[in-house]
Design a protein around this motif. Structure first.
Motif, PDB file in Angstrom:
ATOM      1  N   GLY A   1      18.244  -0.785 -11.008  1.00  0.00           N
ATOM      2  CA  GLY A   1      19.061  -2.037 -11.465  1.00  0.00           C
ATOM      3  C   GLY A   1      18.042  -2.666 -12.216  1.00  0.00           C
ATOM      4  O   GLY A   1      18.155  -2.533 -13.629  1.00  0.00           O
ATOM      5  N   THR A   2      16.988  -3.533 -11.859  1.00  0.00           N
ATOM      6  CA  THR A   2      16.227  -3.991 -12.510  1.00  0.00           C
ATOM      7  C   THR A   2      14.797  -4.010 -11.957  1.00  0.00           C
ATOM      8  O   THR A   2      14.344  -3.725 -10.689  1.00  0.00           O
ATOM      9  N   SER A   3      13.556  -4.006 -12.672  1.00  0.00           N
ATOM     10  CA  SER A   3      12.483  -3.838 -12.291  1.00  0.00           C
ATOM     11  C   SER A   3      11.235  -4.734 -12.683  1.00  0.00           C
ATOM     12  O   SER A   3      11.410  -5.085 -14.061  1.00  0.00           O
ATOM     13  N   SER A   4      10.608  -5.546 -12.138  1.00  0.00           N
ATOM     14  CA  SER A   4       9.222  -6.275 -12.492  1.00  0.00           C
ATOM     15  C   SER A   4       7.992  -5.479 -12.246  1.00  0.00           C
ATOM     16  O   SER A   4       6.912  -6.264 -12.603  1.00  0.00           O
ATOM     17  N   VAL A   5       8.132  -4.227 -12.162  1.00  0.00           N
ATOM     18  CA  VAL A   5       6.889  -3.500 -11.976  1.00  0.00           C
ATOM     19  C   VAL A   5       6.731  -2.114 -12.617  1.00  0.00           C
ATOM     20  O   VAL A   5       6.085  -1.251 -12.324  1.00  0.00           O
ATOM     21  N   GLY A   6       7.512  -2.335 -13.871  1.00  0.00           N
ATOM     22  CA  GLY A   6       7.617  -1.128 -14.647  1.00  0.00           C
ATOM     23  C   GLY A   6       8.621  -0.003 -14.293  1.00  0.00           C
ATOM     24  O   GLY A   6       9.325  -0.241 -13.493  1.00  0.00           O
ATOM     25  N   GLU A   7       8.526   0.965 -15.218  1.00  0.00           N
ATOM     26  CA  GLU A   7       9.444   2.049 -14.910  1.00  0.00           C
ATOM     27  C   GLU A   7       8.848   2.914 -13.645  1.00  0.00           C
ATOM     28  O   GLU A   7       7.646   3.019 -13.678  1.00  0.00           O
ATOM     29  N   PHE A   8       9.840   3.664 -13.009  1.00  0.00           N
ATOM     30  CA  PHE A   8       9.408   4.545 -12.105  1.00  0.00           C
ATOM     31  C   PHE A   8      10.326   5.534 -11.568  1.00  0.00           C
ATOM     32  O   PHE A   8      11.546   5.119 -11.854  1.00  0.00           O
ATOM     33  N   GLN A   9       9.991   6.570 -11.038  1.00  0.00           N
ATOM     34  CA  GLN A   9      11.138   7.523 -10.419  1.00  0.00           C
ATOM     35  C   GLN A   9      11.575   7.078  -9.055  1.00  0.00           C
ATOM     36  O   GLN A   9      10.995   6.991  -8.072  1.00  0.00           O
ATOM     37  N   VAL A  10      12.830   6.909  -9.301  1.00  0.00           N
ATOM     38  CA  VAL A  10      13.806   6.013  -7.919  1.00  0.00           C
ATOM     39  C   VAL A  10      13.761   7.052  -6.911  1.00  0.00           C
ATOM     40  O   VAL A  10      13.564   6.725  -5.678  1.00  0.00           O
ATOM     41  N   LYS A  11      13.853   8.455  -7.300  1.00  0.00           N
ATOM     42  CA  LYS A  11      14.240   9.350  -6.315  1.00  0.00           C
ATOM     43  C   LYS A  11      12.911   9.454  -5.397  1.00  0.00           C
ATOM     44  O   LYS A  11      13.007   9.844  -4.032  1.00  0.00           O
ATOM     45  N   SER A  12      11.917   9.102  -5.990  1.00  0.00           N
ATOM     46  CA  SER A  12      10.613   9.473  -5.124  1.00  0.00           C
ATOM     47  C   SER A  12      10.694   8.249  -4.049  1.00  0.00           C
ATOM     48  O   SER A  12       9.718   8.510  -3.194  1.00  0.00           O
ATOM     49  N   LEU A  13      11.544   7.377  -3.634  1.00  0.00           N
ATOM     50  CA  LEU A  13      11.513   6.292  -2.807  1.00  0.00           C
ATOM     51  C   LEU A  13      12.722   6.696  -1.781  1.00  0.00           C
ATOM     52  O   LEU A  13      12.935   5.956  -0.848  1.00  0.00           O
ATOM     53  N   ASN A  14      13.391   7.866  -2.037  1.00  0.00           N
ATOM     54  CA  ASN A  14      14.434   8.295  -1.122  1.00  0.00           C
ATOM     55  C   ASN A  14      14.045   8.191   0.105  1.00  0.00           C
ATOM     56  O   ASN A  14      14.797   7.784   1.243  1.00  0.00           O
ATOM     57  N   SER A  15      13.007   8.891   0.557  1.00  0.00           N
ATOM     58  CA  SER A  15      12.593   9.112   2.003  1.00  0.00           C
ATOM     59  C   SER A  15      12.285   7.684   2.667  1.00  0.00           C
ATOM     60  O   SER A  15      12.520   7.782   3.800  1.00  0.00           O
TER      61      SER A  15
ATOM     62  N   ARG B   1       0.797  -0.975   0.165  1.00  0.00           N
ATOM     63  CA  ARG B   1      -0.047   0.021  -0.067  1.00  0.00           C
ATOM     64  C   ARG B   1       0.807   1.193   0.104  1.00  0.00           C
ATOM     65  O   ARG B   1       0.485   2.084  -0.816  1.00  0.00           O
ATOM     66  N   THR B   2       1.750   1.245   1.057  1.00  0.00           N
ATOM     67  CA  THR B   2       2.798   2.337   0.709  1.00  0.00           C
ATOM     68  C   THR B   2       3.539   2.592  -0.590  1.00  0.00           C
ATOM     69  O   THR B   2       3.706   3.671  -0.983  1.00  0.00           O
ATOM     70  N   PHE B   3       4.177   1.475  -0.888  1.00  0.00           N
ATOM     71  CA  PHE B   3       4.948   1.565  -2.061  1.00  0.00           C
ATOM     72  C   PHE B   3       4.100   1.843  -3.255  1.00  0.00           C
ATOM     73  O   PHE B   3       4.477   2.289  -4.375  1.00  0.00           O
ATOM     74  N   GLY B   4       2.733   1.352  -3.097  1.00  0.00           N
ATOM     75  CA  GLY B   4       2.115   1.523  -4.457  1.00  0.00           C
ATOM     76  C   GLY B   4       1.794   3.118  -4.633  1.00  0.00           C
ATOM     77  O   GLY B   4       1.260   3.352  -5.714  1.00  0.00           O
ATOM     78  N   LEU B   5       1.645   3.983  -3.461  1.00  0.00           N
ATOM     79  CA  LEU B   5       1.471   5.415  -3.797  1.00  0.00           C
ATOM     80  C   LEU B   5       2.510   5.924  -4.649  1.00  0.00           C
ATOM     81  O   LEU B   5       2.292   6.756  -5.295  1.00  0.00           O
ATOM     82  N   PHE B   6       3.886   5.355  -4.751  1.00  0.00           N
ATOM     83  CA  PHE B   6       4.972   5.734  -5.735  1.00  0.00           C
ATOM     84  C   PHE B   6       5.095   5.121  -6.902  1.00  0.00           C
ATOM     85  O   PHE B   6       5.424   5.491  -7.956  1.00  0.00           O
ATOM     86  N   ILE B   7       4.684   3.778  -6.974  1.00  0.00           N
ATOM     87  CA  ILE B   7       4.627   2.731  -7.859  1.00  0.00           C
ATOM     88  C   ILE B   7       3.434   1.896  -8.031  1.00  0.00           C
ATOM     89  O   ILE B   7       3.153   1.039  -7.466  1.00  0.00           O
TER      90      ILE B   7
END
Length: 472
Positions: A404-418, A311-317
């Motif tokens: 590196g690699t993703s099984s859930v499509g492209e996303f902005q990595v920096k959005s996960l910095n926090s 749920r938390t990660f789904g907000l970004f991905i």
């Protein structure tokens, strides 16, 4: 603990190929002086244990003829070693010298002349006793130091005997002869006693750990890589200072650099730990596969609004929320390369290249890979001493994440910095600090404690200045 055991630190060997050390230990003049004090106190006690054998004989006196005599039960009543010195002989070793020493003895006498016999006691005062000895240091087949006494010489400057009671006047007639006999008897006892005192240190030295266990994964070797460097004012010991996997010694793919110690003399001992030693630890622990941290939601503090779930990660991905709804997650933070430790004045830094792998935890506990991020991080290290172990604590300087690699499509990595900053600061780094706080053992002799310590981070090494105390 005696002078000989203290000086035996110069033989933490075997001496193998000459190479640069990972650890350098310097014994200063202050340390050598402390060793002299220990040694003199120990030797004084051993001199009190001298046993002068009973002896007897006959002496012809011009006035009264032949007299038979015997001296027995001779014991030491006092010993004094007022002046002593330990000198370093550049390129050679250590020389001990004692001068102006004195010994007092007491024993029984018995005399027979014709049909006359008598007995009593006597006092013997030995003055201006001098002792000199060189201490040779080598190693046995196991790499432990072995000490031995070489070139010992003892000389009694004067000996004066006084007889009491009975026919002591007879003894006093030939006291010069008795003085000489007792003087020679003492001289014969002293050097064997010094040799025995030195040799008695060897069983203790067998307990010296040239290979010290750190934990269940690693041990550190403190054997010497070259002969001690002896100058007129200090002794430098060049120790290997390398971590190994227990039971599997493999050299790291890098070599130590030369260690240069600053001219500091306030402490008895200076221990310099190079970046080579620290980096060999990183090499060993990475080979052991333990530079990895699993992070799950139950490890996140309850006050954090960020949870490890889809749920938390789904907000970004969004793809995570769409394909893995309502699942908990697991992160695996792992080093991809050996950590790199660098020392600059007042700053110890560790740079780590790693990966962060995210998984969704299925209801049946299987893991579904979501993505892998590349991690470049830097931490600062605060070092401290805890007993005879050097510990540390790290704080995060910076980190950088890339895809590196993703099984859930492209996303902005920096959005996960926090999220990942929280994971590193609240979980991964505290877990690492628990292990670092345990520390690793420093080179030491048994029953040695450190006093007045100061830890400095210099260019390319950590310098520990300390006084020492031996107990037991």
């Amino acid at each position: 603990m005696s002078l000989f055991c203290w000086l035996a630190m110069v033989a933490l060997i075997p001496m193998t190929l000459s190479t640069e050390p990972g650890v350098k230990v310097r014994l200063t003049a202050k340390g050598i002086e402390y060793g002299r004090q220990l040694g003199m106190a120990s030797l004084q006690e051993k001199l009190k244990a001298i046993r002068v054998p009973d002896f007897s004989g006959k002496e012809r006196l011009s006035v009264i003829g032949r007299v038979s005599y015997s001296l027995s039960n001779i014991v030491i009543t006092s010993v004094g070693l007022p002046t002593s010195a330990v000198n370093l002989v550049p390129g050679t070793g250590v020389k001990m010298s004692i001068s102006g020493a004195f010994i007092s003895l007491r024993g029984n006498w018995r005399v027979k002349y014709l049909f006359i016999s008598g007995s009593g006691y006597f006092d013997l005062d030995v003055k201006d006793l001098s002792i000199s000895a060189s201490i040779a240091i080598s190693s046995d087949a196991t790499g432990h130091p072995v000490v031995s006494s070489a070139n010992c010489a003892a000389n009694v400057g004067s000996a004066k005997v006084k007889f009491h009671r009975g026919a002591s006047w007879l003894y006093n007639l030939f006291s010069k002869h008795i003085n000489m006999a007792l003087r020679r008897a003492l001289e014969k006892q002293i050097c064997p006693l010094v040799t025995k005192a030195v040799s008695a240190m060897n069983p203790r030295l067998q307990l010296l750990k040239v290979l010290a266990r750190v934990d269940k994964h690693a041990e550190i070797e403190y054997s010497m890589v070259s002969s001690p460097s002896v100058t007129t004012s200090f002794i430098d010991l060049n120790l290997k200072g390398e971590f190994y996997n227990i039971g599997n010694h493999q050299e790291p793919p890098f070599s130590p650099k030369a260690i240069s110690l600053p001219p500091q003399v306030n402490n008895m001992v200076y221990i310099s730990l190079s970046a080579y030693t620290a980096n060999s630890a990183g090499f060993v622990y990475n080979r052991a596969g333990i530079l990895s941290q699993d992070v799950t939601d139950d490890m996140i503090p309850g006050f954090s609004p960020i949870r490890l779930n889809t749920r938390t990660f789904g907000l970004f991905i969004p793809e995570i929320a769409r394909h893995f709804p309502g699942l908990m997650m697991k992160l695996v933070v792992k080093a991809a390369k050996d950590p790199i430790v660098t020392f600059e004045p007042d700053n110890m830094t560790v740079n780590v290249t790693g990966t962060v792998t995210a998984y969704a935890i299925q209801p049946n506990a299987t893991l579904s890979s979501l993505f892998v991020l590349n991690l470049e991080s830097s931490v600062s290290v605060r070092v401290f001493l805890r007993g005879m172990r050097l510990g540390g604590a790290v704080t995060l300087n910076k980190f950088d994440l890339t895809m590196g690699t993703s099984s859930v499509g492209e996303f902005q990595v920096k959005s996960l910095n926090s999220i990942f900053e929280m994971v590193l600061k609240l979980v991964a780094i505290p877990a690492l600090n628990v292990q670092l706080a345990k520390g690793y053992p420093l080179p030491a002799l048994r029953n040695m404690t450190l006093l007045n310590t100061r830890v400095q981070i210099l260019k390319d090494n950590i310098l520990i200045g300390t006084d020492v105390r031996f107990t037991g």
